[in-house]
Design an enzyme around this catalytic site. Structure first.
Site, short mmCIF file in Angstrom:
data_model
loop_
_atom_site.label_atom_id
_atom_site.label_comp_id
_atom_site.label_asym_id
_atom_site.label_seq_id
_atom_site.Cartn_x
_atom_site.Cartn_y
_atom_site.Cartn_z
CB ILE A 8 31.12 37.69 50.75
CG1 ILE A 8 32.19 36.71 50.25
CG2 ILE A 8 31.10 38.95 49.90
CD1 ILE A 8 31.90 36.15 48.85
CB THR B 88 35.53 32.92 35.18
OG1 THR B 88 36.52 32.62 34.20
CG2 THR B 88 35.57 31.81 36.23
CG ASP B 89 36.43 32.29 29.88
OD1 ASP B 89 37.06 32.39 30.95
OD2 ASP B 89 36.86 32.74 28.80
CD GLU B 90 40.46 31.21 34.11
OE1 GLU B 90 41.04 30.36 34.79
OE2 GLU B 90 40.84 32.39 34.00
CE1 TYR C 203 38.87 32.94 39.86
CE2 TYR C 203 39.52 32.21 37.66
CZ TYR C 203 38.78 33.05 38.48
OH TYR C 203 37.94 33.97 37.93
CE LYS D 57 34.17 33.14 40.01
NZ LYS D 57 33.68 34.29 40.81
NE ARG E 141 43.98 32.21 28.91
CZ ARG E 141 44.40 30.96 28.68
NH1 ARG E 141 44.05 30.31 27.58
NH2 ARG E 141 45.17 30.34 29.55
N1 LIG Z 1 39.37 39.31 35.51
C1 LIG Z 1 38.79 38.50 34.64
O1 LIG Z 1 39.28 38.34 33.51
C2 LIG Z 1 37.49 37.82 34.97
C3 LIG Z 1 36.79 37.18 33.94
C4 LIG Z 1 35.57 36.58 34.22
C5 LIG Z 1 35.07 36.60 35.51
N2 LIG Z 1 35.77 37.20 36.50
C6 LIG Z 1 35.16 37.20 37.85
O2 LIG Z 1 34.80 38.53 38.13
C7 LIG Z 1 34.93 38.80 39.53
C8 LIG Z 1 35.83 40.01 39.75
O3 LIG Z 1 37.11 39.76 39.16
P1 LIG Z 1 38.25 40.87 39.15
O4 LIG Z 1 39.13 40.58 38.01
O5 LIG Z 1 37.63 42.21 39.29
O6 LIG Z 1 39.01 40.48 40.49
P2 LIG Z 1 39.87 41.35 41.52
O7 LIG Z 1 40.82 40.36 42.11
O8 LIG Z 1 40.40 42.57 40.87
O9 LIG Z 1 38.81 41.82 42.59
C9 LIG Z 1 38.24 40.98 43.54
C10 LIG Z 1 37.64 41.83 44.64
O10 LIG Z 1 37.02 40.96 45.58
C11 LIG Z 1 37.43 41.36 46.89
N3 LIG Z 1 37.36 40.17 47.76
C12 LIG Z 1 38.15 39.06 47.71
N4 LIG Z 1 37.77 38.19 48.65
C13 LIG Z 1 36.74 38.76 49.31
C14 LIG Z 1 35.91 38.34 50.39
N5 LIG Z 1 36.08 37.18 51.00
N6 LIG Z 1 34.92 39.18 50.79
C15 LIG Z 1 34.73 40.39 50.19
N7 LIG Z 1 35.49 40.84 49.20
C16 LIG Z 1 36.48 40.03 48.75
C17 LIG Z 1 38.83 41.91 46.73
O11 LIG Z 1 39.20 42.76 47.81
C18 LIG Z 1 38.69 42.65 45.40
O12 LIG Z 1 38.20 43.96 45.60
C19 LIG Z 1 35.49 37.52 40.14
O13 LIG Z 1 34.43 36.80 40.70
C20 LIG Z 1 36.09 36.78 38.96
O14 LIG Z 1 36.06 35.38 39.17
C21 LIG Z 1 36.97 37.81 36.27
#
Ligand SMILES: NC(=O)c1ccc[n+]([C@@H]2O[C@H](COP(=O)([O-])OP(=O)(O)OC[C@H]3O[C@@H](n4cnc5c(N)ncnc54)[C@H](O)[C@@H]3O)[C@@H](O)[C@H]2O)c1
Length: 333
Positions: A59, A121-123, A145, A149, A209
């Site tokens: 991105i 995220t809630d974090e 992290y 965010k 959590r």
């Molecule tokens: N997992 C959780 O519990 C949770 C909770 C709340 C919010 N989130 C947020 O939701 C989103 C997705 O989380 P997830 O658990 O699916 O994460 P994940 O690590 O499984 O997936 C992240 C994806 O982003 C891609 N990515 C990373 N850097 C990139 C870049 N520079 N350009 C393009 N693609 C890139 C990775 O290849 C991967 O496919 C994140 O933004 C995370 O902060 C996650």
């Protein structure tokens, strides 16, 4: 609707894309860098869906983003580095993706006047002993992290305030479910329990959590995309809270493993004690979590048990070296 979904090959993003294509008939372009956490296999069954396209790029790459965004109605950004432990060991990529990457996406959306949803995220609120965070709570992130965010969220808010971009933020609580990379608590414990490997529990295991089944969260993001007000933030939290050690015990029971596998390990630096979200604002948009934790956990364990082909290549690849660095012991076969 035509969507650009960034980070759509990861855990939550791929669940979201599946819903949008199969339930809404959206034409979706996924732009994903395919880091260790992103896998095209997560989207395998959508390859031939009408209007589906996959672009491998970061991105933070303005040219790739400019090409991919052409003709879309909205951007949903899941792309991020997401594992707190890795952010403590190697924060660089977290900052680059969250800060520079989000900036590139916002500029591209602004140039075309496109609606933009940032998945957060809630974090970002930090830890809370009693009560729950609302969207008005201050941002007090604890790890590189969550700080990365929080920074991205603030940048998104500024693009609404300054340029009038239709930008929204959607903050989820801890997600779990199919396709989650096994560095995160639930899939890590499930796969280790199924293999009879040690179950590393941080500190006293009493961290709390707020768990949300991934399909519920993905639907929440869809509601914010369709009905949210520009400039607003929406918390999308799960229906149940649980203590980590209790989660591990339930997984042990579901996998038919032994509690003797539990091994207490040195706590994560700066480990947040409890996360908790209030999600009334998202509910007012017509969203409601459908899956309680007991049911979701059972479904998740069953999915990992039945989808060996998905996790076997991960568990036999670079992940082994990561695991050994992180926990100071090798995984069994
Ligand atoms: N997992 C959780 O519990 C949770 C909770 C709340 C919010 N989130 C947020 O939701 C989103 C997705 O989380 P997830 O658990 O699916 O994460 P994940 O690590 O499984 O997936 C992240 C994806 O982003 C891609 N990515 C990373 N850097 C990139 C870049 N520079 N350009 C393009 N693609 C890139 C990775 O290849 C991967 O496919 C994140 O933004 C995370 O902060 C996650």
């Amino acid at each position: 609707m035509k969507l650009l979904v960034c980070g759509g090959a990861g855990f939550i993003g791929s669940n979201f894309v599946r819903q949008r294509v199969t339930e809404h008939g959206d034409a979706v372009t996924v732009l994903d860098k395919l880091t260790y956490a992103g896998r095209e296999e997560n989207l395998a069954e959508l390859r031939d869906a009408p209007g589906f396209a996959f672009v491998r790029a970061g991105i933070e790459d303005p040219e790739a983003v400019a090409d991919a965004i052409e003709g879309v109605d909205a951007v949903v950004n899941f792309a991020a580095e997401t594992h707190v432990d890795r952010s403590i060991a190697e924060p660089d990529a977290f900052i680059r993706t969250a800060a520079l990457g989000t900036f590139v996406l916002l500029e591209a959306a602004r140039a075309r006047g496109i609606r933009y949803v940032q998945v957060s995220t809630d974090e970002v609120y930090g830890s809370i002993e009693d009560g729950s965070f609302t969207e008005e709570s201050p941002l007090l992130p604890s790890s590189p992290y969550s700080a990365s965010k929080a920074g991205a969220d603030l940048l998104v808010a500024s693009y609404h305030h300054t340029y009038g971009l239709e930008a929204l933020v959607c903050r989820g609580s801890n997600n779990y479910g199919p396709y989650q990379y096994p560095e995160k608590l639930i899939p890590l414990m499930v796969l280790n329990a199924l293999h009879g490997d040690r179950l590393p529990v941080y500190g006293d295991g009493q961290q709390v959590r707020n768990w949300i089944f991934v399909e519920d969260f993905a639907r929440g993001v869809g509601h914010v995309l369709a009905h949210g007000a520009p400039g607003e933030t929406y918390n999308v939290g799960g229906p149940d809270e649980a203590v980590n050690l209790e989660v591990v015990r339930r997984i042990i029971a579901l996998c038919g493993a032994s509690e003797d596998l539990i091994e207490y390990v040195t706590d994560r630096a700066g480990h947040d004690r409890r996360y908790s979200l209030r999600s009334e604002k998202a509910r007012a948009l017509g969203w409601e979590a459908q899956v309680r934790f007991d049911e979701g956990l059972e479904r998740t364990v069953a999915w990992y048990r039945d989808n060996r082909d998905w996790w076997e290549p991960i568990r036999s690849g670079d992940y082994r070296a990561y695991y050994e660095r992180q926990y100071g012991r090798a995984l069994g076969r």
